[in-house]
Design a protein around this motif. Structure first.
Motif, PDB file in Angstrom:
ATOM      1  N   ASP A  52      32.020   3.338 119.417  1.00  0.00           N
ATOM      2  CA  ASP A  52      31.770   2.797 120.757  1.00  0.00           C
ATOM      3  C   ASP A  52      30.677   1.737 120.634  1.00  0.00           C
ATOM      4  O   ASP A  52      30.006   1.633 119.593  1.00  0.00           O
ATOM      5  CB  ASP A  52      31.342   3.945 121.683  1.00  0.00           C
ATOM      6  CG  ASP A  52      31.257   3.507 123.135  1.00  0.00           C
ATOM      7  OD1 ASP A  52      31.903   2.508 123.487  1.00  0.00           O
ATOM      8  OD2 ASP A  52      30.537   4.166 123.909  1.00  0.00           O
ATOM      9  N   LEU A  54      28.337   0.892 123.621  1.00  0.00           N
ATOM     10  CA  LEU A  54      27.190   1.233 124.464  1.00  0.00           C
ATOM     11  C   LEU A  54      26.755   2.662 124.162  1.00  0.00           C
ATOM     12  O   LEU A  54      27.382   3.635 124.602  1.00  0.00           O
ATOM     13  CB  LEU A  54      27.560   1.087 125.949  1.00  0.00           C
ATOM     14  CG  LEU A  54      26.412   1.267 126.940  1.00  0.00           C
ATOM     15  CD1 LEU A  54      25.341   0.210 126.733  1.00  0.00           C
ATOM     16  CD2 LEU A  54      26.943   1.213 128.373  1.00  0.00           C
ATOM     17  N   ASP A  59      22.983   0.863 119.242  1.00  0.00           N
ATOM     18  CA  ASP A  59      24.292   0.573 119.851  1.00  0.00           C
ATOM     19  C   ASP A  59      25.298   0.150 118.789  1.00  0.00           C
ATOM     20  O   ASP A  59      24.984   0.032 117.594  1.00  0.00           O
ATOM     21  CB  ASP A  59      24.160  -0.477 120.933  1.00  0.00           C
ATOM     22  CG  ASP A  59      23.735  -1.846 120.419  1.00  0.00           C
ATOM     23  OD1 ASP A  59      23.793  -2.061 119.201  1.00  0.00           O
ATOM     24  OD2 ASP A  59      23.348  -2.705 121.235  1.00  0.00           O
ATOM     25  N   THR A  82      35.881   0.396 122.915  1.00  0.00           N
ATOM     26  CA  THR A  82      34.923   0.304 124.020  1.00  0.00           C
ATOM     27  C   THR A  82      35.614   0.208 125.373  1.00  0.00           C
ATOM     28  O   THR A  82      36.718  -0.330 125.499  1.00  0.00           O
ATOM     29  CB  THR A  82      34.021  -0.933 123.841  1.00  0.00           C
ATOM     30  OG1 THR A  82      33.117  -1.026 124.951  1.00  0.00           O
ATOM     31  CG2 THR A  82      34.843  -2.208 123.781  1.00  0.00           C
ATOM     32  N   THR A  84      33.282  -0.585 127.981  1.00  0.00           N
ATOM     33  CA  THR A  84      32.234  -1.309 128.700  1.00  0.00           C
ATOM     34  C   THR A  84      32.240  -2.791 128.372  1.00  0.00           C
ATOM     35  O   THR A  84      32.253  -3.652 129.256  1.00  0.00           O
ATOM     36  CB  THR A  84      30.859  -0.697 128.383  1.00  0.00           C
ATOM     37  OG1 THR A  84      30.898   0.697 128.678  1.00  0.00           O
ATOM     38  CG2 THR A  84      29.768  -1.371 129.209  1.00  0.00           C
ATOM     39  N   TYR A  85      32.241  -3.106 127.073  1.00  0.00           N
ATOM     40  CA  TYR A  85      32.220  -4.500 126.626  1.00  0.00           C
ATOM     41  C   TYR A  85      33.669  -4.967 126.495  1.00  0.00           C
ATOM     42  O   TYR A  85      34.283  -4.854 125.427  1.00  0.00           O
ATOM     43  CB  TYR A  85      31.493  -4.611 125.282  1.00  0.00           C
ATOM     44  CG  TYR A  85      30.018  -4.317 125.363  1.00  0.00           C
ATOM     45  CD1 TYR A  85      29.092  -5.351 125.450  1.00  0.00           C
ATOM     46  CD2 TYR A  85      29.550  -3.006 125.345  1.00  0.00           C
ATOM     47  CE1 TYR A  85      27.733  -5.081 125.515  1.00  0.00           C
ATOM     48  CE2 TYR A  85      28.200  -2.729 125.414  1.00  0.00           C
ATOM     49  CZ  TYR A  85      27.288  -3.770 125.510  1.00  0.00           C
ATOM     50  OH  TYR A  85      25.956  -3.502 125.569  1.00  0.00           O
ATOM     51  N   THR A  86      34.200  -5.478 127.567  1.00  0.00           N
ATOM     52  CA  THR A  86      35.636  -5.823 127.596  1.00  0.00           C
ATOM     53  C   THR A  86      35.888  -7.314 127.749  1.00  0.00           C
ATOM     54  O   THR A  86      37.036  -7.743 127.842  1.00  0.00           O
ATOM     55  CB  THR A  86      36.329  -5.058 128.738  1.00  0.00           C
ATOM     56  OG1 THR A  86      35.690  -5.417 129.975  1.00  0.00           O
ATOM     57  CG2 THR A  86      36.241  -3.556 128.536  1.00  0.00           C
ATOM     58  N   MET A 148      25.761  -8.277 129.549  1.00  0.00           N
ATOM     59  CA  MET A 148      25.961  -6.875 129.872  1.00  0.00           C
ATOM     60  C   MET A 148      24.848  -6.347 130.780  1.00  0.00           C
ATOM     61  O   MET A 148      25.075  -5.529 131.674  1.00  0.00           O
ATOM     62  CB  MET A 148      26.019  -6.034 128.594  1.00  0.00           C
ATOM     63  CG  MET A 148      27.288  -6.246 127.795  1.00  0.00           C
ATOM     64  SD  MET A 148      28.792  -6.029 128.814  1.00  0.00           S
ATOM     65  CE  MET A 148      28.570  -4.382 129.443  1.00  0.00           C
ATOM     66  N   LYS A 151      25.628  -7.475 134.199  1.00  0.00           N
ATOM     67  CA  LYS A 151      26.732  -6.676 134.723  1.00  0.00           C
ATOM     68  C   LYS A 151      26.231  -5.295 135.160  1.00  0.00           C
ATOM     69  O   LYS A 151      26.587  -4.798 136.231  1.00  0.00           O
ATOM     70  CB  LYS A 151      27.820  -6.542 133.647  1.00  0.00           C
ATOM     71  CG  LYS A 151      29.032  -5.745 134.099  1.00  0.00           C
ATOM     72  CD  LYS A 151      30.082  -5.696 132.998  1.00  0.00           C
ATOM     73  CE  LYS A 151      31.299  -4.889 133.440  1.00  0.00           C
ATOM     74  NZ  LYS A 151      32.314  -4.817 132.346  1.00  0.00           N
ATOM     75  N   LYS A 152      25.382  -4.705 134.314  1.00  0.00           N
ATOM     76  CA  LYS A 152      24.851  -3.382 134.661  1.00  0.00           C
ATOM     77  C   LYS A 152      23.952  -3.449 135.892  1.00  0.00           C
ATOM     78  O   LYS A 152      23.936  -2.524 136.711  1.00  0.00           O
ATOM     79  CB  LYS A 152      24.061  -2.808 133.470  1.00  0.00           C
ATOM     80  CG  LYS A 152      24.946  -2.335 132.338  1.00  0.00           C
ATOM     81  CD  LYS A 152      25.826  -1.176 132.785  1.00  0.00           C
ATOM     82  CE  LYS A 152      26.752  -0.714 131.702  1.00  0.00           C
ATOM     83  NZ  LYS A 152      27.654   0.373 132.175  1.00  0.00           N
ATOM     84  N   GLN A 155      26.222  -3.528 138.819  1.00  0.00           N
ATOM     85  CA  GLN A 155      26.766  -2.188 139.049  1.00  0.00           C
ATOM     86  C   GLN A 155      25.713  -1.257 139.663  1.00  0.00           C
ATOM     87  O   GLN A 155      26.019  -0.446 140.544  1.00  0.00           O
ATOM     88  CB  GLN A 155      27.283  -1.601 137.732  1.00  0.00           C
ATOM     89  CG  GLN A 155      28.511  -2.308 137.186  1.00  0.00           C
ATOM     90  CD  GLN A 155      28.922  -1.780 135.820  1.00  0.00           C
ATOM     91  OE1 GLN A 155      28.159  -1.069 135.162  1.00  0.00           O
ATOM     92  NE2 GLN A 155      30.126  -2.149 135.394  1.00  0.00           N
TER      93      GLN A 155
END
Length: 557
Positions: A52, A54, A59, A82, A84-86, A148, A151-152, A155
């Motif tokens: 993975d 994250l 990481d 993954t 998350t990282y798409t 990221m 993005k977080k 969210q």
């Protein structure tokens, strides 16, 4: 058998990959973050690693960099898996770091295993970035991390907004529950007040009626006795309003004129309004009657006028109650949900207060919605009005703008004819010696009933204790033509007493009296075999008519 190292900080993901890979003949070892994975791989190198991105501690990108820089491990295929990282940039960066495959969760198990077998067959042929490109690689990695992080953050903001909305909704529900419990407590209190207060009223009004019967029409005291009777009637209606407010009063819809109710309500309200607030009524001639519960119509007017008064916010102003007849056409009835074209009675309450904006108007009839400060309003007044109007097959609309006052408009279906009232009171109905057993824990009411019934030709046996009354009936059950009992007595219930009486003699009529008559009580009484439930206090004529009818039926049978 391929040995595969799976790296993921979520136990469920580790379990699902283990089950899938072992089902296809692979040997699986797992790790919860990049640091643990490096330690295990250096002790015993796997044939392939699935990681993975994250994860805590280290990481997936950092693990991939260390993996491809390690002479022992760099030839072992590295698969990124993954959810998350798409972003395409994430895949590009992973492949530039030397990843052999970039797979986005979730993937169909068949396709996933096909991809794993394909990577195993290649055995780590993915190129690794030369040392001279380290700065560029780190720059790309930083951009990925920043993207990221943004993005977080988005969210997190969305989650916080959802949480705030959830907390607000929960607080509203808790407040509604508190208000509901408060209203239930008010209802219980109202029932207790009704019982005690109505016993007092029954003695006052009943003895006043008897005194009027013994007083000549030209006697000086007659005027005062009539005023006592009128005041008792107003007190009775007041208790009924309290019970109606707590929704514990059954409906009594009759064909009535709204004009007397408006007159009475406005007279009552004027006494409580400050001198700076004008309350006027404008009633057209020839307004038809409506099929309505008079008590609830009174409640509608009191609630709307009180709301109008509060809208003035302590300033001087004017409240107007209007009543007229209207004919609604197919076009004019469209905004009035649930109504059809026809003749209606239009009732409105307008004020010169602060008015409302569109957002407030949209929620004005919601239960517990209020614009008042905490502790200064329940938010139930207008929702109760809305419920009453709907229960009478009507419609209510509100027209208002900030600073321009408010108008509540109500439309009730017009009735065809008004109930006629007798031109003169009918002569008192007399008994023919029927024997009546009367039970009430209030001695003044027993005395009053004795005076009333003996004066009208009945024999009377009165009791203040249920045990004594039951014993007297058991000794001579055929002696009595009618049994009358109060509902609430110390250590006894009128329902239980009636049940005991009917076990001794099932055909004897039993009347239950209560100052707190509800639909639930009426249903219990019907199931117990009780012939009639009387509201206390009632008038001498109402009481006498019921006694005469039931006692006469027993005599005929």
């Amino acid at each position: 058998m391929a040995r595969i190292l799976v790296v993921d900080d979520i136990e469920q993901n580790l379990y699902m990959l283990r089950v899938l890979l072992e089902a296809h003949g692979c040997s699986v070892e797992d790790a919860r973050h990049g640091g643990e994975a490096l330690e295990k791989a250096r002790r015993s190198a796997p044939d392939l690693i699935i990681s993975d991105l994250l994860m805590p501690v280290m990481d997936g990108y950092t693990l991939l960099g260390h993996w491809k820089a390690d002479e022992q491990l760099k030839r072992i295929p590295f698969v990124v898996y993954t959810a998350t990282y798409t972003d395409p940039q994430d895949e590009k960066h992973a492949l530039e770091l030397g990843a052999d495959a970039f797979i986005i969760k979730p993937m169909d198990p068949v396709l996933f295993m096909a991809r794993i077998r394909e990577v195993l067959a290649s055995r780590g042929t993915a190129p690794h970035a030369p040392a001279g490109e380290e700065k560029e690689r780190l720059r790309d990695y930083s951009e990925v991390l920043i993207r990221m992080l943004e993005k977080k953050m988005r969210q997190l903001e969305q989650t916080n907004r959802a949480l705030e909305a959830h907390i607000a909704e929960r607080q509203q529900l808790e407040e509604q529950l508190r208000q509901s419990q408060k209203m239930e407590a008010i209802g219980q209190l109202a029932g207790g007040i009704a019982h005690d207060f109505n016993n007092i009223l029954a003695a006052i009004s009943g003895n006043t009626e008897l005194a009027l019967e013994d007083t000549a029409s030209d006697h000086p005291a007659r005027e005062f006795l009539e005023e006592i009777r009128n005041s008792s009637a107003r007190a009775k209606r007041l208790v009924q309003q309290i019970l109606a407010f707590s929704r514990r009063q059954p409906l009594d819809r009759r064909v009535i004129s709204l004009e007397p109710i408006i007159e009475e309500s406005t007279d009552l309200l004027r006494a409580s309004l400050p001198a700076s607030v004008g309350l006027d009524m404008e009633v057209d001639a020839g307004v038809p009657p409506v099929l309505a519960d008079a008590t609830q119509m009174h409640q509608v007017l009191v609630n709307l006028c009180t709301n109008a008064w509060h809208a003035l916010e302590g300033q001087s102003g004017r409240i107007v109650v209007r009543l007229k007849s209207v004919a609604l056409t197919a076009d004019s009835v469209k905004p009035l949900v649930g109504l059809r074209p026809g003749n209606f009675v239009y009732l409105s309450v307008s004020d010169t207060g602060i008015g409302m904006d569109a957002a407030t108007r949209a929620r004005i009839f919601e239960p517990f919605f209020t614009t008042k400060e905490p502790g200064k309003g329940t938010g139930l007044g207008l929702s109760v009005v809305h419920g009453i109007v709907q229960g009478h097959d009507g419609a209510i609309v509100v027209r208002s703008q900030p600073g321009e006052g408010t108008v509540f408009e109500i439309y009730f279906p017009a009735a065809t004819a008004i109930e006629e009232t007798a031109a003169a009171p009918a002569p008192a109905l007399r008994g023919q010696g029927q024997h009546i057993l009367f039970l009430d824990d209030e001695a003044p009411l027993v005395t009053l009933a004795q005076r009333l019934l003996e004066r009208r030709g009945y024999r009377f046996s009165g009791f203040t204790r249920a045990s004594e009354a039951l014993r007297a009936f058991a000794e001579k059950p055929d002696e009595f033509q009618l049994v009358i009992t109060d509902l609430s007595m110390p250590g006894a219930s009128g329902l239980h007493f009636a049940s005991d009486i009917l076990k001794l003699r099932p055909d004897v009529p039993v009347v239950l009296c209560s100052g707190h008559v509800t639909e639930e009580l009426q249903e219990h009484a019907r199931r117990a075999g009780i012939r009639e439930v009387l509201y206390k206090p009632n008038t001498v004529d109402e009481f006498g008519e019921t006694i005469h009818r039931l006692a006469s039926e027993t005599r005929r049978s």
